[in-house]
Scaffold this motif. Structure first.
Motif, PDB file in Angstrom:
ATOM      1  N   GLY A  63       0.796  -1.223   0.000  1.00 55.01           N
ATOM      2  CA  GLY A  63       0.000   0.000   0.000  1.00 55.01           C
ATOM      3  C   GLY A  63       0.825   1.268   0.000  1.00 55.01           C
ATOM      4  N   GLY A  64       2.151   1.125   0.018  1.00 60.18           N
ATOM      5  CA  GLY A  64       3.019   2.290   0.026  1.00 60.18           C
ATOM      6  C   GLY A  64       3.260   2.844  -1.363  1.00 60.18           C
ATOM      7  N   PHE A  65       4.055   3.882  -1.408  1.00 58.52           N
ATOM      8  CA  PHE A  65       4.335   4.598  -2.655  1.00 58.52           C
ATOM      9  C   PHE A  65       4.926   3.669  -3.713  1.00 58.52           C
ATOM     10  CE2 PHE A  65       7.936   7.319  -4.516  1.00 58.52           C
ATOM     11  CZ  PHE A  65       7.247   7.558  -5.686  1.00 58.52           C
ATOM     12  N   ILE A  66       6.040   3.032  -3.405  1.00 58.00           N
ATOM     13  CA  ILE A  66       6.667   2.138  -4.380  1.00 58.00           C
ATOM     14  C   ILE A  66       5.787   0.916  -4.603  1.00 58.00           C
ATOM     15  CG2 ILE A  66       8.695   0.742  -4.887  1.00 58.00           C
ATOM     16  CD1 ILE A  66      10.366   2.662  -3.253  1.00 58.00           C
ATOM     17  N   GLY A  67       5.196   0.401  -3.525  1.00 62.28           N
ATOM     18  CA  GLY A  67       4.378  -0.795  -3.627  1.00 62.28           C
ATOM     19  C   GLY A  67       3.195  -0.626  -4.567  1.00 62.28           C
TER      20      GLY A  67
ATOM     21  N   LEU B  58      20.608  17.119  -4.268  1.00 60.26           N
ATOM     22  CA  LEU B  58      19.760  15.946  -4.059  1.00 60.26           C
ATOM     23  C   LEU B  58      20.057  14.901  -5.128  1.00 60.26           C
ATOM     24  CD1 LEU B  58      16.341  17.806  -3.620  1.00 60.26           C
ATOM     25  CD2 LEU B  58      17.815  16.968  -1.780  1.00 60.26           C
ATOM     26  N   GLU B  59      20.074  13.641  -4.737  1.00 55.81           N
ATOM     27  CA  GLU B  59      20.101  12.552  -5.701  1.00 55.81           C
ATOM     28  C   GLU B  59      18.703  11.956  -5.743  1.00 55.81           C
ATOM     29  OE1 GLU B  59      22.518   8.505  -7.014  1.00 55.81           O
ATOM     30  OE2 GLU B  59      22.698   9.253  -4.952  1.00 55.81           O
ATOM     31  N   LEU B  60      18.128  11.891  -6.934  1.00 51.20           N
ATOM     32  CA  LEU B  60      16.750  11.454  -7.094  1.00 51.20           C
ATOM     33  C   LEU B  60      16.663  10.303  -8.090  1.00 51.20           C
ATOM     34  CD1 LEU B  60      15.062  14.979  -7.495  1.00 51.20           C
ATOM     35  CD2 LEU B  60      15.250  13.631  -5.388  1.00 51.20           C
ATOM     36  N   VAL B  61      15.633   9.488  -7.926  1.00 57.09           N
ATOM     37  CA  VAL B  61      15.338   8.439  -8.897  1.00 57.09           C
ATOM     38  C   VAL B  61      13.836   8.427  -9.122  1.00 57.09           C
ATOM     39  CG1 VAL B  61      15.174   6.615  -7.140  1.00 57.09           C
ATOM     40  CG2 VAL B  61      15.659   6.014  -9.520  1.00 57.09           C
ATOM     41  N   TYR B  62      13.437   8.282 -10.383  1.00 57.67           N
ATOM     42  CA  TYR B  62      12.021   8.327 -10.748  1.00 57.67           C
ATOM     43  C   TYR B  62      11.378   6.966 -10.519  1.00 57.67           C
ATOM     44  CZ  TYR B  62       7.860   9.320 -13.560  1.00 57.67           C
ATOM     45  OH  TYR B  62       6.562   9.502 -13.983  1.00 57.67           O
ATOM     46  N   ILE B  63      10.148   6.981 -10.060  1.00 58.72           N
ATOM     47  CA  ILE B  63       9.470   5.750  -9.662  1.00 58.72           C
ATOM     48  C   ILE B  63       9.413   4.724 -10.784  1.00 58.72           C
ATOM     49  CG2 ILE B  63       7.213   6.780 -10.179  1.00 58.72           C
ATOM     50  CD1 ILE B  63       8.055   4.085  -7.515  1.00 58.72           C
ATOM     51  N   ASP B  64       9.170   5.152 -12.017  1.00 61.29           N
ATOM     52  CA  ASP B  64       9.083   4.175 -13.109  1.00 61.29           C
ATOM     53  C   ASP B  64      10.418   3.499 -13.371  1.00 61.29           C
ATOM     54  OD1 ASP B  64       6.459   4.817 -13.318  1.00 61.29           O
ATOM     55  OD2 ASP B  64       6.537   5.611 -15.349  1.00 61.29           O
ATOM     56  N   ASP B  65      11.524   4.228 -13.145  1.00 63.39           N
ATOM     57  CA  ASP B  65      12.841   3.609 -13.295  1.00 63.39           C
ATOM     58  C   ASP B  65      13.072   2.563 -12.211  1.00 63.39           C
ATOM     59  OD1 ASP B  65      13.470   5.092 -15.543  1.00 63.39           O
ATOM     60  OD2 ASP B  65      14.436   6.692 -14.417  1.00 63.39           O
TER      61      ASP B  65
ATOM     62  N   ASN C 112       2.833   1.416  -7.100  1.00 63.26           N
ATOM     63  CA  ASN C 112       3.295   1.494  -8.483  1.00 63.26           C
ATOM     64  C   ASN C 112       3.754   0.139  -8.998  1.00 63.26           C
ATOM     65  OD1 ASN C 112       3.602   4.475  -9.687  1.00 63.26           O
ATOM     66  ND2 ASN C 112       3.873   4.585  -7.465  1.00 63.26           N
ATOM     67  N   LEU C 113       4.435  -0.620  -8.132  1.00 62.99           N
ATOM     68  CA  LEU C 113       4.916  -1.939  -8.544  1.00 62.99           C
ATOM     69  C   LEU C 113       3.752  -2.904  -8.756  1.00 62.99           C
ATOM     70  CD1 LEU C 113       7.182  -3.991  -9.059  1.00 62.99           C
ATOM     71  CD2 LEU C 113       7.265  -4.383  -6.575  1.00 62.99           C
ATOM     72  N   VAL C 114       2.811  -2.932  -7.830  1.00 59.10           N
ATOM     73  CA  VAL C 114       1.675  -3.848  -7.937  1.00 59.10           C
ATOM     74  C   VAL C 114       0.875  -3.570  -9.205  1.00 59.10           C
ATOM     75  CG1 VAL C 114      -0.559  -4.439  -6.912  1.00 59.10           C
ATOM     76  CG2 VAL C 114       1.494  -4.342  -5.472  1.00 59.10           C
ATOM     77  N   ASP C 115       0.673  -2.310  -9.522  1.00 58.55           N
ATOM     78  CA  ASP C 115      -0.065  -1.968 -10.731  1.00 58.55           C
ATOM     79  C   ASP C 115       0.611  -2.552 -11.967  1.00 58.55           C
ATOM     80  OD1 ASP C 115      -2.126  -0.204 -12.215  1.00 58.55           O
ATOM     81  OD2 ASP C 115      -0.215   0.404 -13.098  1.00 58.55           O
ATOM     82  N   ARG C 116       1.930  -2.436 -12.035  1.00 56.62           N
ATOM     83  CA  ARG C 116       2.668  -2.966 -13.183  1.00 56.62           C
ATOM     84  C   ARG C 116       2.656  -4.493 -13.194  1.00 56.62           C
ATOM     85  NH1 ARG C 116       6.762   0.630 -14.874  1.00 56.62           N
ATOM     86  NH2 ARG C 116       7.624  -1.055 -16.152  1.00 56.62           N
ATOM     87  N   LEU C 117       2.780  -5.100 -12.026  1.00 51.78           N
ATOM     88  CA  LEU C 117       2.772  -6.556 -11.950  1.00 51.78           C
ATOM     89  C   LEU C 117       1.439  -7.133 -12.423  1.00 51.78           C
ATOM     90  CD1 LEU C 117       4.578  -7.129  -8.531  1.00 51.78           C
ATOM     91  CD2 LEU C 117       5.394  -7.927 -10.768  1.00 51.78           C
ATOM     92  N   HIS C 118       0.355  -6.465 -12.074  1.00 50.19           N
ATOM     93  CA  HIS C 118      -0.971  -6.947 -12.462  1.00 50.19           C
ATOM     94  C   HIS C 118      -1.146  -6.944 -13.982  1.00 50.19           C
ATOM     95  CE1 HIS C 118      -2.880  -7.844  -8.743  1.00 50.19           C
ATOM     96  NE2 HIS C 118      -2.842  -6.614  -8.264  1.00 50.19           N
TER      97      HIS C 118
ATOM     98  N   VAL D 255       0.023 -12.186  -8.064  1.00 53.74           N
ATOM     99  CA  VAL D 255       0.486 -11.151  -7.142  1.00 53.74           C
ATOM    100  C   VAL D 255      -0.228 -11.288  -5.805  1.00 53.74           C
ATOM    101  CG1 VAL D 255       0.817  -8.684  -6.771  1.00 53.74           C
ATOM    102  CG2 VAL D 255       0.836  -9.606  -9.104  1.00 53.74           C
ATOM    103  N   ASN D 256       0.543 -11.476  -4.753  1.00 51.10           N
ATOM    104  CA  ASN D 256       0.030 -11.445  -3.383  1.00 51.10           C
ATOM    105  C   ASN D 256       0.564 -10.198  -2.695  1.00 51.10           C
ATOM    106  OD1 ASN D 256      -1.369 -14.107  -3.153  1.00 51.10           O
ATOM    107  ND2 ASN D 256       0.667 -14.851  -3.715  1.00 51.10           N
ATOM    108  N   GLN D 257      -0.269  -9.603  -1.852  1.00 51.10           N
ATOM    109  CA  GLN D 257       0.085  -8.318  -1.262  1.00 51.10           C
ATOM    110  C   GLN D 257      -0.027  -8.376   0.264  1.00 51.10           C
ATOM    111  OE1 GLN D 257      -2.078  -5.103  -3.491  1.00 51.10           O
ATOM    112  NE2 GLN D 257      -2.700  -6.812  -4.813  1.00 51.10           N
ATOM    113  N   TYR D 258       0.984  -7.791   0.898  1.00 49.60           N
ATOM    114  CA  TYR D 258       0.994  -7.704   2.358  1.00 49.60           C
ATOM    115  C   TYR D 258       1.024  -6.230   2.738  1.00 49.60           C
ATOM    116  CZ  TYR D 258       2.472  -8.301   7.225  1.00 49.60           C
ATOM    117  OH  TYR D 258       2.552  -8.258   8.601  1.00 49.60           O
ATOM    118  N   TYR D 259       0.024  -5.813   3.540  1.00 49.90           N
ATOM    119  CA  TYR D 259      -0.146  -4.405   3.878  1.00 49.90           C
ATOM    120  C   TYR D 259       0.198  -4.147   5.342  1.00 49.90           C
ATOM    121  CZ  TYR D 259      -2.818  -3.994  -0.470  1.00 49.90           C
ATOM    122  OH  TYR D 259      -3.209  -4.006  -1.781  1.00 49.90           O
ATOM    123  N   ARG D 260       0.487  -2.906   5.640  1.00 46.29           N
ATOM    124  CA  ARG D 260       0.682  -2.507   7.027  1.00 46.29           C
ATOM    125  C   ARG D 260      -0.589  -2.812   7.823  1.00 46.29           C
ATOM    126  NH1 ARG D 260       2.624   3.535   8.247  1.00 46.29           N
ATOM    127  NH2 ARG D 260       4.411   2.659   7.127  1.00 46.29           N
TER     128      ARG D 260
END
Length: 380
Positions: free
Chosen positions: A10-14, A169-176, A16-22, A29-34
């Motif tokens: 349910g987090g930021f990276i999670g 700042l060193e940044l990385v974009y979520i899609d990368d 975005n990743l789950v959407d792509r995995l689906h 895809v199994n998901q574990y939430y806080r």
């Protein structure tokens, strides 16, 4: 089929990743939430071929939560897998702050060590990403991303606090990040390292970041879009828009009206010129001028028009009859005087593109009638 478990789904990276995995075939895809019970985690681990371990805390109320969650949950995962003699691929989202002597950094480093020891003891494929500041859609402001915080505050008309504008700042974009994580599904184990890297990161000062976001905000008035060929700027523009409130997606454009119709500028770019549109009433003729360097494209999207062109050194007039029944683009080369006439009973709507922004001090526009001669060369 590949069974995948995402912790911190349910987090930021999670998210975005789950959407792509689906959207990938052959993936369960199994998901574990806080807040989920550990029994659910263990059930998912029992069948997992790949574990994306993204769960963690960044800003807990009490510092002891860093170790309890970041290291403790990781230890629970490893203990269960060891007891069950299972060795799935584990992809761990660590942080560049693991190199710092802070409660958060130390908890991330401790979690890394837990996973590295598991990999050494069992031969499991462990892939650790020490991520810098991740930004993109769905990132929570005032939590773990200065980009998210700045975007949220600026889109809501609030001031932003800049303590050190020169801080890099060193940044990385979520899609990368997600692209790199997805590659792990089929990536062979490295015998040399546990550490992996995304394909690209970006460096920008806090002051430059704020300046770029303010320019993006001001586009609604200036109409000047940033240079989107620069990837960081492109990703910041995309991210900024994701923080707009739903009642703030649209904005008005000024219309310049006279007896001929109206003209509205839409988009301007220092790299790609500008796009504008006009309406013209029945019988109205626009143009009768030429340019030395400026070039244009005309596209009639409503109605029917006659576009005439003549090389200024020739008497031959070229005519294109264009309409919304067969959408065409007509190029206007330099050195050709040109005009466009509405030849319908209703108004016409025309889209224009020019390869440079209009400069009132150097308009590069020279009046010269095309004329309508008997030796017209009709096209279209």
């Amino acid at each position: 089929m590949i069974n995948v478990l995402v912790t911190g789904a349910g987090g930021f990276i999670g998210k975005n990743l789950v959407d792509r995995l689906h959207r990938k075939k052959g993936i369960i895809v199994n998901q574990y939430y806080r807040g989920d019970d550990l029994s659910q985690l263990y059930q998912h681990l029992s069948n997992a071929d790949v574990v994306y371990h993204l769960a963690g805390v960044n800003r807990p109320k009490h510092n002891e939560e860093f170790a309890r969650v970041n290291k403790g949950l990781t230890q629970s995962i490893v203990n269960y897998l060891s007891d069950q003699q299972k060795t799935p691929t584990i992809v761990f989202s660590s942080s560049a702050q693991a190199e710092l002597n802070t409660p958060y950094g130390l908890s991330k480093k401790d979690a890394e060590e837990v996973l590295k020891n598991f990999g050494k003891d069992t031969g499991a494929d462990v892939k650790i990403y020490r991520l810098p500041g991740v930004f993109g859609k769905w990132c929570k402001p005032h939590y773990n991303s200065v980009v998210a915080t700045f975007c949220h505050e600026i889109t809501h008309g609030n001031d932003i606090d800049i303590h050190d504008p020169d801080k890099v700042l060193e940044l990385v974009y979520i899609d990368d990040v997600v692209d790199s994580f997805l590659e792990c599904l089929h990536q062979e184990k490295s015998e040399e390292t546990f550490y992996y890297h995304t394909k690209q990161t970006f460096h920008i000062t806090v002051g430059e970041l704020a300046h770029t976001l303010y320019k993006i905000r001001d586009m609604r008035e200036s109409l000047i879009i940033p240079d989107l060929s620069e990837k960081l700027t492109k990703y910041l523009y995309t991210t900024y828009l994701s923080y707009l409130d739903t009642n703030n997606f649209s904005y008005n454009l000024p219309a310049y009206e006279d007896e001929r119709g109206s003209l509205v500028e839409l988009i301007k770019s220092h790299q790609a010129g500008q796009i504008f549109m006009s309406t013209s009433r029945k019988g109205v003729i626009r143009g009768n001028h030429y340019h030395h360097t400026k070039v244009e494209k005309f596209c009639v999207i409503k109605g029917k028009a006659s576009i005439k062109l003549r090389n200024i050194d020739s008497d031959d007039v070229i005519t294109y009859i264009v309409s919304d029944q067969n959408i065409q683009v007509v190029d206007i080369p330099p050195g050709y005087t040109h005009s466009i006439e509405n030849i319908t009973y209703d108004e016409i709507i025309v889209l224009f593109w020019a390869n440079e922004l209009f400069n009132p001090d150097n308009p590069d526009t020279y009046y010269l009638e095309v004329h309508n001669r008997e030796n017209d060369q009709k096209k279209g």
